[in-house]
Motif scaffolding. Structure first.
Motif, PDB file in Angstrom:
ATOM      1  N   ALA A 192       0.834  -1.206   0.000  1.00 45.98           N
ATOM      2  CA  ALA A 192       0.000   0.000   0.000  1.00 45.98           C
ATOM      3  C   ALA A 192       0.869   1.256   0.000  1.00 45.98           C
ATOM      4  N   ALA A 193       1.919   1.256   0.836  1.00 49.51           N
ATOM      5  CA  ALA A 193       2.787   2.438   0.914  1.00 49.51           C
ATOM      6  C   ALA A 193       3.506   2.652  -0.420  1.00 49.51           C
ATOM      7  N   THR A 194       3.923   1.554  -1.054  1.00 45.11           N
ATOM      8  CA  THR A 194       4.609   1.669  -2.340  1.00 45.11           C
ATOM      9  C   THR A 194       3.681   2.271  -3.395  1.00 45.11           C
ATOM     10  N   TYR A 195       2.445   1.751  -3.432  1.00 44.75           N
ATOM     11  CA  TYR A 195       1.474   2.318  -4.375  1.00 44.75           C
ATOM     12  C   TYR A 195       1.192   3.782  -4.055  1.00 44.75           C
ATOM     13  N   ALA A 196       1.203   4.111  -2.774  1.00 45.02           N
ATOM     14  CA  ALA A 196       0.958   5.503  -2.393  1.00 45.02           C
ATOM     15  C   ALA A 196       2.043   6.410  -2.970  1.00 45.02           C
ATOM     16  N   VAL A 197       3.289   5.910  -3.001  1.00 45.98           N
ATOM     17  CA  VAL A 197       4.368   6.708  -3.590  1.00 45.98           C
ATOM     18  C   VAL A 197       4.116   6.897  -5.093  1.00 45.98           C
ATOM     19  N   VAL A 198       3.669   5.810  -5.765  1.00 42.93           N
ATOM     20  CA  VAL A 198       3.333   5.950  -7.187  1.00 42.93           C
ATOM     21  C   VAL A 198       2.190   6.956  -7.338  1.00 42.93           C
ATOM     22  N   GLY A 199       1.228   6.892  -6.413  1.00 42.76           N
ATOM     23  CA  GLY A 199       0.115   7.834  -6.440  1.00 42.76           C
ATOM     24  C   GLY A 199       0.616   9.275  -6.346  1.00 42.76           C
ATOM     25  N   ILE A 200       1.571   9.514  -5.466  1.00 41.08           N
ATOM     26  CA  ILE A 200       2.129  10.873  -5.322  1.00 41.08           C
ATOM     27  C   ILE A 200       2.833  11.279  -6.608  1.00 41.08           C
ATOM     28  N   SER A 201       3.487  10.320  -7.245  1.00 41.30           N
ATOM     29  CA  SER A 201       4.139  10.616  -8.517  1.00 41.30           C
ATOM     30  C   SER A 201       3.096  11.023  -9.562  1.00 41.30           C
ATOM     31  N   MET A 202       1.894  10.397  -9.508  1.00 42.06           N
ATOM     32  CA  MET A 202       0.830  10.785 -10.443  1.00 42.06           C
ATOM     33  C   MET A 202       0.184  12.108 -10.044  1.00 42.06           C
ATOM     34  N   PHE A 203       0.163  12.397  -8.743  1.00 43.66           N
ATOM     35  CA  PHE A 203      -0.342  13.696  -8.295  1.00 43.66           C
ATOM     36  C   PHE A 203       0.489  14.813  -8.922  1.00 43.66           C
ATOM     37  N   LEU A 204       1.810  14.628  -8.938  1.00 45.11           N
ATOM     38  CA  LEU A 204       2.676  15.666  -9.509  1.00 45.11           C
ATOM     39  C   LEU A 204       2.440  15.814 -11.005  1.00 45.11           C
ATOM     40  N   LEU A 205       2.347  14.683 -11.707  1.00 48.06           N
ATOM     41  CA  LEU A 205       2.263  14.725 -13.164  1.00 48.06           C
ATOM     42  C   LEU A 205       0.847  15.074 -13.649  1.00 48.06           C
ATOM     43  N   SER A 206      -0.161  14.412 -13.091  1.00 48.68           N
ATOM     44  CA  SER A 206      -1.528  14.626 -13.579  1.00 48.68           C
ATOM     45  C   SER A 206      -2.253  15.687 -12.773  1.00 48.68           C
ATOM     46  N   GLY A 207      -2.196  15.582 -11.460  1.00 53.68           N
ATOM     47  CA  GLY A 207      -2.921  16.521 -10.619  1.00 53.68           C
ATOM     48  C   GLY A 207      -2.396  17.938 -10.760  1.00 53.68           C
ATOM     49  N   LEU A 208      -1.093  18.106 -10.692  1.00 55.83           N
ATOM     50  CA  LEU A 208      -0.528  19.451 -10.811  1.00 55.83           C
ATOM     51  C   LEU A 208      -0.363  19.866 -12.270  1.00 55.83           C
ATOM     52  N   ALA A 209       0.333  19.041 -13.064  1.00 52.90           N
ATOM     53  CA  ALA A 209       0.702  19.470 -14.410  1.00 52.90           C
ATOM     54  C   ALA A 209      -0.364  19.156 -15.459  1.00 52.90           C
ATOM     55  N   GLY A 210      -1.342  18.296 -15.124  1.00 51.26           N
ATOM     56  CA  GLY A 210      -2.416  18.007 -16.068  1.00 51.26           C
ATOM     57  C   GLY A 210      -2.017  17.096 -17.212  1.00 51.26           C
ATOM     58  N   GLN A 211      -0.945  16.315 -17.055  1.00 56.37           N
ATOM     59  CA  GLN A 211      -0.521  15.392 -18.102  1.00 56.37           C
ATOM     60  C   GLN A 211      -0.934  13.981 -17.679  1.00 56.37           C
ATOM     61  N   LEU A 212      -1.718  13.304 -18.520  1.00 57.81           N
ATOM     62  CA  LEU A 212      -2.163  11.950 -18.191  1.00 57.81           C
ATOM     63  C   LEU A 212      -1.126  10.947 -18.674  1.00 57.81           C
ATOM     64  N   SER A 213      -0.640  10.096 -17.758  1.00 60.68           N
ATOM     65  CA  SER A 213       0.273   9.029 -18.159  1.00 60.68           C
ATOM     66  C   SER A 213      -0.454   7.697 -18.081  1.00 60.68           C
ATOM     67  N   LEU A 214      -0.497   6.977 -19.201  1.00 60.67           N
ATOM     68  CA  LEU A 214      -1.067   5.630 -19.206  1.00 60.67           C
ATOM     69  C   LEU A 214       0.054   4.598 -19.270  1.00 60.67           C
ATOM     70  N   GLY A 215       1.260   5.012 -18.880  1.00 58.02           N
ATOM     71  CA  GLY A 215       2.390   4.083 -18.914  1.00 58.02           C
ATOM     72  C   GLY A 215       3.205   4.121 -17.632  1.00 58.02           C
ATOM     73  N   HIS A 216       2.535   4.436 -16.508  1.00 60.77           N
ATOM     74  CA  HIS A 216       3.300   4.612 -15.278  1.00 60.77           C
ATOM     75  C   HIS A 216       3.894   3.308 -14.750  1.00 60.77           C
ATOM     76  N   ALA A 217       3.231   2.180 -15.032  1.00 56.70           N
ATOM     77  CA  ALA A 217       3.785   0.903 -14.579  1.00 56.70           C
ATOM     78  C   ALA A 217       5.148   0.668 -15.224  1.00 56.70           C
ATOM     79  N   ALA A 218       5.333   1.140 -16.448  1.00 51.43           N
ATOM     80  CA  ALA A 218       6.615   0.967 -17.127  1.00 51.43           C
ATOM     81  C   ALA A 218       7.708   1.767 -16.414  1.00 51.43           C
ATOM     82  N   LEU A 219       7.355   2.953 -15.875  1.00 51.49           N
ATOM     83  CA  LEU A 219       8.334   3.727 -15.110  1.00 51.49           C
ATOM     84  C   LEU A 219       8.704   2.994 -13.819  1.00 51.49           C
ATOM     85  N   MET A 220       7.665   2.418 -13.162  1.00 49.86           N
ATOM     86  CA  MET A 220       7.946   1.565 -12.000  1.00 49.86           C
ATOM     87  C   MET A 220       8.877   0.434 -12.410  1.00 49.86           C
ATOM     88  N   GLY A 221       8.588  -0.121 -13.581  1.00 46.05           N
ATOM     89  CA  GLY A 221       9.371  -1.261 -14.069  1.00 46.05           C
ATOM     90  C   GLY A 221      10.828  -0.887 -14.298  1.00 46.05           C
TER      91      GLY A 221
END
Lengths: 606, 263
Positions: free
Chosen positions: A343-372
């Motif tokens: 859960a904590a690990t996913y929360a970190v990914v969530g924060i990474s999406m907050f920065l990219l999508s929530g703040l900057a408005g860019q939708l990433s449909l490939g975030h698992a690849a960045l984790m990878g």
């Protein structure tokens, strides 16, 4: 010479199918500005209905209209129940169609099972042989149908009132409304027609690919690639793009059996084409639409029980909750430590999406690849280079940050939905090609890590979460975050205020990649054995769903979403098969009822 | 900062929106840019601020040729423009907008700022924002979200967001659009005061000719992308070509070169 022609012809047949779906997607985009991922499921549905009826229970004149009617009905219901209440919110609508597609696929699995079966071609004769080129009858049929569809659609768009309306909507939606053409009627038409086209393609592809619940994903992704290449704003262009993808795929498959070669090549082609022509080969430029994550049009009472608390108090309360849960999990042993660490690990990914999508408005449909990227870096450095595991986490973060920056550079030119599909293509290329390279994962065997205690990994992940949360909140509250907020609202305005929009996007991508990579490194330790499937494209979609359910607008929101999605499998213990349905149902409910996500429950009104 | 436009041409596909326009504005001067709808006024501002690339010609701001410069770089040089629509971040408050508008001028980078550097600089931006809002009489709404403001208020806030950035060349695109006569009058007062204080070179587009006349002595008229007239108000309104462009009279043979009709 002969093989060249042979592969071109068979590629054209596959391309004809992609072209049909791509035509539907472009039609829908022009009429409604929605990019739909539900159309793969419509194709699946139509294919199952048709091949259940035909040839055993009904003749072609009965089976074909029935199957197409089911697909069309599914499209209309989606528009009426999900898309229309959403109002004009570009990227949220994309995510909603993902949820609809998942729910329909779930229904298909419930009714027909997960098995794949083969069906006999609709026509077996005549196989045409020209010189040494063999043209199987079924492929000729596909080409004939695709040509017929193109001709019929062209006639319909030129002659009928709706057709003219759809074409006019692409030019100027407001002027259209002023002339009294109902946008809702047009949306219904666009959804119905595009769902029907997908259904037809689904029925025709089944003799080639077989009948199974997940077969159409590939067709849909190829069609997306084609539509983007040709241009979403050009119907003929989208069809041409679909044909092109079919031909490229056929030639590549004939030359290499290397896994994922087609995906990697198509990703390279799509990025190259969009960099040169950001709206596709035949598409025309569109005005930049601001505020892509704008909430739904429906105004519902918004309960905000904790909204009275000051932001600082709420953050402290949240940190206290996470701390308490961590201690409780660590005290209850390895199992719950593992769940909490995930859960904590996913929360970190969530924060990474907050920065990219929530703040900057860019939708990433490939975030698992960045984790990878981070995950495989940590795994390889530990298992092959002998690094101590904790030291690999910063390296994992750096590698993923570089990968994310590499996507951030094309984002200077590729925007909005186009960028979203390009990140999806990146995710698919990473899963099917990069993560299956012998040097990365040893092909299908994967990379192992030494076993580690879940409790120590929990400590590591919570430490990372705390760091990520503080960093994200600091960024959001200072110059970097407010630059991104202006960018999210309106790119033109940002530039006129002196903000270097390209650099701001690069900043968001790099920071987002840094956090996703670190999370991937910790996740690698938790999973213990990495294969390409661990960081699949489907996982990327789940990550987006998780962040949206929690609420992309705040750190607290994305953390709540991550916790919810990590606990669901535990709650649904013993009913794991229902998980996809519950996930998508929650996602749809939140999108429709709480446009700001769960975070709306405790943040004050803007 | 002086402005010089040399043989500027902007094309959109087959349409020539701005056609070989040249003029110069001295440092500190105010110029009104008028013309019928579709004359190319906004396109000209877009070319000066860097949002469209000209097909030919140069834009020189101060002593620098900015023709190839990106929009954000021109903004950093002090070229400030307002928009007919938008122009503010709706979700943020009035004061936040006035701070965000200045942030590109900060020396502290975004990463350093996140780690707590540049706090003094951030404080200065806030003080500047509060100061301008007070001078415009907007301090009472500093904490309101921009999305909740009336149209008239919003236009005033846009002006504040332009002036907090200490413009050297100010490009105003219809500051009075959608305002009633009383609001327009108040807008003109504020504009005059701020402009006088800042001493910035100003180009103002507006359909309200009384507002333009109050602000600017010199008027430039565009019609179908051509520069139709350039001079003092009285000379310009007496020019038969200008009258023809506004009233639609067929120009006489002597004027046809200046006002080609597109029929």
């Amino acid at each position: 010479m002969t093989p060249l022609v042979q592969f071109t012809v068979s590629g054209l047949a596959a391309g004809g199918l992609y072209a049909m779906v791509a035509l539907g997607l472009a039609l829908l985009y022009q009429g409604t500005r929605v990019l739909s991922f539900a159309h793969g499921a419509y194709a699946t549905l139509a294919a199952y209905v048709f091949w259940d009826l035909y040839p055993a229970h009904a003749a072609l004149p009965v089976a074909l209209p029935t199957a197409l009617a089911v697909a069309v009905a599914a499209g209309i219901v989606t528009e009426r129940l999900v898309i229309r209440p959403l109002g004009p919110s570009l990227l949220t609508a994309v995510v909603a169609t993902l949820a609809v597609g998942d729910m329909l696929t779930f229904a298909v699995v419930k009714v027909w099972g997960t098995g794949t079966r083969t069906v006999a071609p609709l026509v077996t004769r005549p196989t045409v042989i020209v010189g040494r080129i063999i043209l199987p009858a079924h492929r000729l049929l596909i080409l004939a149908v695709a040509a017929g569809v193109a001709a019929a659609m062209s006639l319909l768009l030129r002659r009928s009132r709706f057709g003219l309306a759809v074409r006019a909507a692409a030019e100027d939606p407001v002027a259209l409304r002023l002339r009294g053409v109902s946008p809702t009627a047009m949306a219904t038409f666009a959804w119905a027609a595009s769902a029907g086209l997908s259904g037809l393609a689904g029925i025709l592809v089944t003799p080639i690919l077989g009948l199974g619940p997940f077969v159409m994903t590939l067709v849909l992704i190829r069609a997306f690639t084609g539509a983007l290449l040709g241009g979403l704003t050009s119907l003929g262009g989208a069809m041409a793009g679909g044909l092109l993808v079919g031909v490229v795929e056929s030639h590549l498959q004939s030359r290499t059996s290397y896994p994922g070669a087609v995906e990697a090549a198509l990703f390279a082609v799509i990025v190259a084409v969009l960099l040169l022509r950001p709206h596709g080969l035949f598409g025309r430029p569109e005005p930049v639409r601001p505020a892509p994550f704008a909430g739904g049009g429906r105004r519902l009472p918004r309960p905000r029980p904790l909204a009275g608390l000051a932001a600082r108090r709420r953050a402290l309360l949240g940190a206290g909750l996470v701390g308490t849960a961590t201690v409780a999990a660590a005290a209850s042993g390895e199992y719950w430590s593992f769940v909490a660490a995930v859960a904590a690990t996913y929360a970190v990914v969530g924060i990474s999406m907050f920065l990219l999508s929530g703040l900057a408005g860019q939708l990433s449909l490939g975030h698992a690849a960045l984790m990878g990227l981070g995950g495989f870096t940590a795994a390889l450095l530990t298992s092959r280079a002998g690094w101590p595991y904790p030291v690999t986490i910063p390296a994992a973060a750096l590698v993923a940050a570089v990968g994310a920056a590499a996507i951030g550079v094309p984002a200077f030119r590729i925007r909005g939905l186009y960028l979203a599909v390009a990140t999806l293509a990146f995710g698919i290329a990473a899963e099917r090609w990069l993560f299956r390279l012998t040097a990365v994962s040893g092909g299908s065997e994967g990379v192992g890590l030494p076993p580690m205690s879940a409790r120590s990994l929990l400590g590591l992940s919570v430490l990372l979460l705390a760091g990520a949360a503080v960093l994200a909140r600091r960024v959001a509250a200072t110059r970097g975050g407010s630059n991104l907020r202006v960018l999210h609202h309106d790119e033109t305005l940002a530039a006129s205020w002196g903000i270097n929009t390209g650099r701001a996007k690069l900043f968001a991508f790099t920071l987002s990649g840094l956090l996703a990579g670190a999370a991937g490194g910790v996740y690698a330790g938790l999973v213990g054995h990495l294969t390409s499937e661990v960081f699949s494209a489907e996982r990327s979609i789940t990550l987006v769903a998780m962040a949206i359910v929690g609420g992309l607008g705040s750190v607290g929101g994305v953390v709540a979403g991550a916790v919810l999605f990590s606990l669901l499998p535990e709650v649904l213990h013993g009913a794991a098969q229902w998980l996809t349905l519950v996930d998508s149902a929650i996602l749809l409910a939140v999108i429709l009822l709480l446009p700001g996500g769960l975070a709306q429950l405790w943040t004050p009104a803007p | 900062m002086s402005l010089e436009i040399r043989h500027l041409t902007v094309r959109f596909g087959g349409l020539t929106a701005v056609d070989d326009v040249s003029f110069a504005v001295e440092d500190g001067d105010i110029v009104g840019l008028i013309g019928p709808n579709g004359a190319g006024k906004t396109t000209l501002l877009n070319a000066v601020s860097g949002f469209v690339a000209p097909a030919a010609g140069r834009v020189i701001a101060g002593d620098r040729d900015v023709t190839g410069l990106a929009a954000h770089r021109r903004a950093q040089l002090g070229i400030v423009r307002t928009f007919q629509h938008g122009g503010l971040v709706d979700g943020a408050t009035v004061l936040q907008n006035c701070i965000m508008a200045q942030q590109a001028a900060m020396r502290t980078g975004p990463v350093a700022a996140a780690f707590g550097w540049g706090a003094g600089e951030a404080k200065a931006l806030r003080a500047r924002g509060e100061d301008v809002l007070t001078r415009l009489g907007l301090e009472a709404i500093a904490g309101d979200a921009v999305g909740t403001l009336s149209h008239g208020r919003r236009k005033q806030v846009e002006l504040a967001a332009a002036f907090v950035r200490r413009p050297r060349l100010l490009l105003l695109d219809e500051p009075s659009a959608g305002l009633d006569p009383a609001e327009t009058g108040a807008m003109a007062d504020r504009l005059t005061a701020l402009q006088h204080e800042a001493g910035c070179t100003t180009v103002v587009i507006d359909h309200d000719l009384r507002l333009v006349r109050r602000l600017a002595r010199r008027i430039i008229v565009l019609s179908f992308g051509h520069l139709l007239a350039d001079g003092d108000w009285d000379d310009v309104v007496a020019d038969p070509a200008v009258v023809a462009a506004y009233l639609g009279r067929t120009p006489g043979p002597a004027e046809t070169h200046a006002a080609p009709r597109r029929h």
